[in-house]
Design a protein around this motif. Structure first.
Motif, PDB file in Angstrom:
ATOM      1  N   UNK A 236      54.054  43.119  30.283  1.00  0.00           N
ATOM      2  CA  UNK A 236      54.032  41.888  31.068  1.00  0.00           C
ATOM      3  C   UNK A 236      52.645  41.694  31.642  1.00  0.00           C
ATOM      4  N   UNK A 237      52.083  40.556  31.363  1.00  0.00           N
ATOM      5  CA  UNK A 237      50.727  40.261  31.827  1.00  0.00           C
ATOM      6  C   UNK A 237      50.815  39.312  33.010  1.00  0.00           C
ATOM      7  N   UNK A 238      50.047  39.580  34.044  1.00  0.00           N
ATOM      8  CA  UNK A 238      50.101  38.747  35.241  1.00  0.00           C
ATOM      9  C   UNK A 238      49.372  37.434  35.027  1.00  0.00           C
ATOM     10  N   UNK A 239      50.027  36.336  35.327  1.00  0.00           N
ATOM     11  CA  UNK A 239      49.306  35.066  35.362  1.00  0.00           C
ATOM     12  C   UNK A 239      48.547  35.001  36.684  1.00  0.00           C
ATOM     13  N   UNK A 240      49.261  35.322  37.748  1.00  0.00           N
ATOM     14  CA  UNK A 240      48.623  35.394  39.059  1.00  0.00           C
ATOM     15  C   UNK A 240      48.778  36.822  39.551  1.00  0.00           C
ATOM     16  N   UNK A 241      47.915  37.244  40.409  1.00  0.00           N
ATOM     17  CA  UNK A 241      47.989  38.627  40.876  1.00  0.00           C
ATOM     18  C   UNK A 241      48.660  38.762  42.227  1.00  0.00           C
ATOM     19  N   UNK A 242      49.304  37.697  42.709  1.00  0.00           N
ATOM     20  CA  UNK A 242      49.969  37.773  44.010  1.00  0.00           C
ATOM     21  C   UNK A 242      48.941  37.903  45.126  1.00  0.00           C
ATOM     22  N   UNK A 243      49.405  38.304  46.303  1.00  0.00           N
ATOM     23  CA  UNK A 243      48.501  38.415  47.440  1.00  0.00           C
ATOM     24  C   UNK A 243      47.724  39.713  47.329  1.00  0.00           C
ATOM     25  N   UNK A 244      46.436  39.606  47.063  1.00  0.00           N
ATOM     26  CA  UNK A 244      45.613  40.793  46.933  1.00  0.00           C
ATOM     27  C   UNK A 244      44.253  40.489  47.523  1.00  0.00           C
ATOM     28  N   UNK A 245      43.601  41.472  48.136  1.00  0.00           N
ATOM     29  CA  UNK A 245      42.277  41.191  48.693  1.00  0.00           C
ATOM     30  C   UNK A 245      41.320  40.722  47.600  1.00  0.00           C
ATOM     31  N   UNK A 246      40.428  39.786  47.963  1.00  0.00           N
ATOM     32  CA  UNK A 246      39.505  39.195  47.005  1.00  0.00           C
ATOM     33  C   UNK A 246      38.663  40.267  46.318  1.00  0.00           C
TER      34      UNK A 246
ATOM     35  N   UNK B 236      47.131  43.848  33.183  1.00  0.00           N
ATOM     36  CA  UNK B 236      48.490  44.318  32.957  1.00  0.00           C
ATOM     37  C   UNK B 236      48.717  45.529  33.841  1.00  0.00           C
ATOM     38  N   UNK B 237      49.822  45.537  34.497  1.00  0.00           N
ATOM     39  CA  UNK B 237      50.168  46.702  35.294  1.00  0.00           C
ATOM     40  C   UNK B 237      51.049  47.600  34.460  1.00  0.00           C
ATOM     41  N   UNK B 238      51.964  48.254  35.134  1.00  0.00           N
ATOM     42  CA  UNK B 238      52.864  49.151  34.425  1.00  0.00           C
ATOM     43  C   UNK B 238      54.201  48.498  34.154  1.00  0.00           C
ATOM     44  N   UNK B 239      54.267  47.189  34.236  1.00  0.00           N
ATOM     45  CA  UNK B 239      55.534  46.490  33.975  1.00  0.00           C
ATOM     46  C   UNK B 239      55.640  46.280  32.477  1.00  0.00           C
ATOM     47  N   UNK B 240      56.451  47.079  31.798  1.00  0.00           N
ATOM     48  CA  UNK B 240      56.547  46.935  30.353  1.00  0.00           C
ATOM     49  C   UNK B 240      57.809  47.553  29.780  1.00  0.00           C
TER      50      UNK B 240
END
Ligand code: UDP
Ligand code: MG
Length: 329
Positions: A131-141, A166-170
């Motif tokens: 799963x590839x992130x379209x947005x990275x959610x709330x994360x520091x710049x 990509x994180x570890x969501x797969x």
């Protein structure tokens, strides 16, 4: 034909869902609810959800026990202490029995509702659906920027493709899980291992949510150490860089030496003294220390791996105390 193709003779396929948990007591009930809904919606598969308690200091384990008692599809593994997410994932992979395995975070940053889409692609014959992130959610710049810069650095120093964002969501097929379990390095950089393993990959896009409750346990220091882990376990490019740099400096030094000698003999110019000498000595001293540090990083890895310690220990699993602790051997 591949023997795994003849599904007709087989019973329902087992889908495992692996979730490492570190201090997630506030998230587990909601996670179970949302994942449970997905599991109920697909009775064509058999399901097992494995929660790995990575030495939580809160009541995560109590929540897991309660969940397991209420619904045995939810299993859990309690590790003997906090080993870090990478090792917690290995523990889960060792224990998963499924024909495929879905890995996701337990803070609900990874929406379980994507799972059916992943399963459909798995049925289509893909082995590693990430799963590839379209947005990275709330994360520091800064973290966002540094993480992107890091991925491109890693990519330029290695020939294996590195997947960005990509994180570890797969979802992993049993073949890939077995491959990952066979790579038993203690200091794991799983994101690199997926690429190392290969197999047929396919992406799905998702919007990363914000963490439901609690705070991220990935401090800046931990991220930097994971990043170093990634480089030293993935590529020996820094070692080569050190030798290339040494070579270039030697050539420059040789040319300069020739220049100084010729100048002294032909023109009789007195050689310039202390300041330039000091600069060169300090510069070279610094470079040498950096190169030693690089070698040290790799040497340290060899030291740790050569001990061949089991990467984790299990205290309790599915309500029973662990009696055998030689994971994966
Ligand atoms: N996690 C873990 N062990 C740790 C740290 C984190 O199992 O030592 C789990 C955590 O419970 C979560 C996932 O790894 O399910 C991601 O952690 P976190 O949300 O803190 O990191 P981030 O999403 O900010 O990268
Ligand atoms: Mg998170």
């Amino acid at each position: 034909m591949d023997s795994s193709e003849n599904t007709a003779a087989r019973a329902r396929e087992l889908v495992s869902v692996l979730m490492p948990c570190y201090n997630e007591e506030a998230n587990i009930p909601r996670l179970a609810e949302r994942l449970g809904a997905v599991m109920d919606a697909f009775p064509a598969y058999e399901w097992e959800a494995i929660l790995v308690n990575d030495g939580s200091t809160d009541a995560s384990l109590v929540e897991m026990r309660r969940l397991h008692a209420a619904d045995p599809r939810f299993r859990y593994i309690d590790l003997s202490r906090n080993f870090g997410k990478e090792t917690a994932m290995l523990a889960g992979m060792d224990h998963a029995r499924g024909d495929c395995l879905i890995i996701m975070d337990s803070d609900l940053q990874h929406p379980p509702e994507i799972i059916p889409e992943m399963l459909a692609l798995w049925e289509d014959g893909y082995d590693d659906v990430y799963a590839k992130r379209r947005t990275r959610g709330k994360e520091p710049w800064l973290r966002k920027k540094l993480s992107l810069a890091y991925y491109s650095l890693l990519q330029t120093t290695t020939r294996i493709p590195v997947l960005q964002n990509c994180g570890d969501f797969r979802l992993l097929d049993r073949m890939v899980v077995d491959a990952l379990c066979a790579m038993r390095e203690t200091q794991r950089y799983t994101k690199g291992l997926y690429c190392q393993a290969g197999f047929r990959k396919k992406e799905v896009i998702f919007d990363q949510d914000d963490r439901l409750a609690g705070t991220s346990s990935m401090s800046a220091l931990r991220l930097v150490s994971l990043a170093l882990e990634g480089i030293t376990s993935y590529t020996t490019a820094p070692l080569r860089l050190a030798s290339v740099f040494g070579f270039i400096v030697s050539i420059v030094a040789f040319v300069y030496m020739a220049y100084v000698m010729v100048k002294a003999i032909a023109v009789g110019d007195p050689v310039a003294g202390f300041p330039s000498l000091m600069c060169v000595i300090l510069f070279l001293g610094g470079v040498q220390l950096i190169c030693l540090g690089i070698i040290g990083e790799y040497l340290g890895r060899i030291f740790i791996e050569s001990k061949r310690r089991p990467p984790y220990f299990v205290r309790e699993a599915d309500g029973r105390k662990s009696r055998r602790n030689t994971p994966g051997e």
